[in-house]
Design a protein around this motif. Structure first.
Motif, short mmCIF file in Angstrom:
data_model
loop_
_atom_site.label_atom_id
_atom_site.label_comp_id
_atom_site.label_asym_id
_atom_site.label_seq_id
_atom_site.Cartn_x
_atom_site.Cartn_y
_atom_site.Cartn_z
N GLY A 109 1.17 -0.83 0.13
CA GLY A 109 -0.26 -0.22 -0.17
C GLY A 109 0.52 1.23 0.02
N SER A 110 0.38 2.42 -0.72
CA SER A 110 0.69 3.76 -0.41
C SER A 110 0.92 4.28 1.14
CB SER A 110 0.39 4.97 -1.48
OG SER A 110 0.88 6.06 -1.29
N VAL A 111 2.06 4.71 1.58
CA VAL A 111 1.87 5.62 2.21
C VAL A 111 2.52 7.76 2.46
CG1 VAL A 111 3.11 3.58 3.83
CG2 VAL A 111 4.55 5.03 2.97
N GLY A 112 1.64 7.78 0.86
CA GLY A 112 2.56 8.35 0.90
C GLY A 112 3.87 9.38 -0.04
N THR A 113 3.45 11.55 -0.12
CA THR A 113 4.75 11.05 -0.53
C THR A 113 6.13 10.57 1.00
OG1 THR A 113 4.54 12.38 -1.47
CG2 THR A 113 6.50 13.16 -0.82
N VAL A 114 7.09 10.18 0.54
CA VAL A 114 8.85 9.83 1.55
C VAL A 114 9.05 10.78 0.84
CG1 VAL A 114 9.71 8.17 2.48
CG2 VAL A 114 7.70 7.37 1.65
N THR A 115 9.78 11.12 2.21
CA THR A 115 11.26 12.25 2.45
C THR A 115 12.00 11.25 2.86
OG1 THR A 115 10.07 14.46 2.32
CG2 THR A 115 12.02 14.36 2.82
N VAL A 116 13.21 11.73 2.34
CA VAL A 116 14.74 10.52 2.80
C VAL A 116 15.14 12.11 3.09
CG1 VAL A 116 16.57 9.27 2.34
CG2 VAL A 116 14.37 8.95 1.68
#
Length: 334
Positions: free
Chosen positions: A132-139
Motif C-alpha cells: 500500500g501507499s504511505v504517501g510521499t516519502v522524504t529521505v
C-alpha cells in the motif's frame, strides 16, 4: 572471540531437499536473513509512528544499501498491510558463540492454500499481504551529486525508489550520520524512522575454504563506531541442490569472527551443491510502528564470496567438468 559450548538439538532432522529462495534483499525484511533468525540490533532506533502497532510483526522496510563493487547506493522501500508469510520454517539445530546452524522444515497443508496464500504451519494457510501507499516519502541524510541532502519519493505500483533525477554520491553518508525516512501517510499510516550511517564493508578474508573439523575464521575492517552496527553472516553451501541447512551469525563489529568447527562439520554433513557462498553484511536498523506492524529503516553493506570445498567442482554446463563427468542439476560435476 569467545565461543560457548555447542548446544545440540534433540531429534536432529534428516536433510530436506527443498528449493528455497536465494540470499536476497527484499523490500519487506532485513538483508539476507532466513525466517526464524533474530534480526534485532542493539543500535536500533524507534521513532514516531503508530505506537498501537505490533512491533513483532514486520510489515515493511526502507533499505539503503551500499554496493562497493559498483560504487553505488540503492534505495528501495515497500510497506504492506500485513506480514509476508514464509513457506519455510527455519529451526535451530545447534549453536556456538554468535552463530547458529539452522535447518529447514516445510509445513504440510492437506488442502492447498491456493495462489493467494501459503502453508506456514501444518494445516495452516496464511494469506499474502497487499502493498500500500504511505504517501510521499522524504529521505534526509543522503547526499546527492547536486549537493542536496534530502529528496522525496512517490510510490510507483506501491514501491518507493529515487526518481531518475536523483543521483547519490558514494557513499552518500558518513559513519554515524543521521538518516531519516518520513512518510506523510495515505492508504497506510504515516511515520518517521531514523537510523545511522555505516562504513562500507571491507572483507579482509579472501580465500574461504571449508573442511570438516576445521573452524572458519573471518576478518573484516572493523567499524570506527562499532556500537552503531552489527555484522551478520550467512553461509549457504547447498542452495542449488535445495538448501539443506545454513549457518547464520550476528556478531559485534570488532573485525573478527570464528565459526566453530562443530558447526562447519555439521553443515558439510547435511550436503553440498554447486557455487557455495558466504554473505557478510554490516547493518544498522531503525524501526517504528504503524497500525499494521513494524516498519524498518535498514542501512547496510554486503560482501558475497565464493566458498571452496575439497572435491566440489561447480558448473553451469558440461564443458566445465572433467573427462567423463557431466554437470548435474545441483550444478556440480559428477
Amino acid at each position: 572471540m569467545k565461543l560457548v559450548a555447542r548446544i545440540p538439538r534433540s531429534g536432529r532432522r534428516a536433510s530436506l531437499a527443498v528449493v528455497l529462495s536465494t540470499i536476497a534483499v527484499v523490500a519487506c525484511g532485513s538483508p539476507s536473513q532466513p525466517s526464524g533468525e533474530d534480526t534485532s540490533d542493539g543500535g536500533d532506533t524507534t521513532t514516531s509512528g503508530d505506537t498501537t502497532g505490533d512491533a513483532e510483526v514486520l510489515v515493511g522496510s526502507f533499505q539503503i544499501l551500499l554496493a562497493a563493487e559498483d560504487g553505488k547506493t540503492t534505495v528501495l522501500g515497500k510497506v504492506y498491510d500485513g506480514p509476508t508469510p514464509a513457506a519455510i520454517v527455519w529451526e535451530e539445530d545447534a549453536s556456538a558463540g554468535d552463530c547458529r546452524l539452522l535447518t529447514p522444515r516445510v509445513p504440510l497443508c492437506s488442502t492447498p492454500c491456493g495462489g493467494s496464500a501459503v502453508c506456514v504451519e501444518d494445516e495452516t494457510c496464511q494469506s499474502y499481504p497487499t502493498a500500500g501507499s504511505v504517501g510521499t516519502v522524504t529521505v534526509e541524510g543522503l547526499r546527492t551529486e547536486a549537493g542536496a541532502a534530502s529528496f522525496t519519493m512517490d510510490p510507483i505500483a506501491n514501491t518507493y525508489q529515487p526518481g531518475g533525477g536523483v543521483k547519490l554520491v558514494y557513499p552518500p553518508f558518513g559513519e554515524g550520520d543521521a538518516i531519516a525516512v518520513t512518510a506523510e501517510g495515505d492508504a497506510l499510516g504515516g511515520f518517521s524512522v531514523e537510523a545511522r550511517g555505516i562504513a562500507p564493508l571491507g572483507l579482509v578474508t579472501t580465500d574461504i575454504e571449508l573442511a570438516p573439523d576445521v573452524a572458519l575464521a573471518l576478518a573484516w575492517e572493523a567499524a570506527a563506531q562499532p556500537e552503531l552496527s552489527t555484522i551478520r553472516v550467512k553461509l549457504d553451501i547447498s542452495h542449488h541442490g535445495g538448501t539443506k541447512g545454513t549457518i547464520v551469525c550476528a556478531t559485534a563489529d570488532d573485525g573478527e569472527l570464528e565459526i566453530a568447527a562443530d558447526l562447519v562439520t555439521d553443515l558439510l554433513a547435511l550436503g553440498v551443491a554447486g557455487f557455495p557462498s558466504i554473505v557478510v553484511t554490516r547493518e544498522h536498523v531503525g524501526a517504528t510502528t504503524i497500525a499494521q506492524g513494524r516498519v524498518e529503516l535498514v542501512v547496510g553493506a554486503s560482501v558475497e564470496r565464493s566458498v571452496t570445498i575439497e572435491g566440489l567442482v561447480s558448473c553451469n554446463d558440461d564443458s566445465q567438468c572433467g573427462d567423463g563427468q557431466t554437470c548435474q542439476p545441483d550444478l556440480t560435476c559428477a
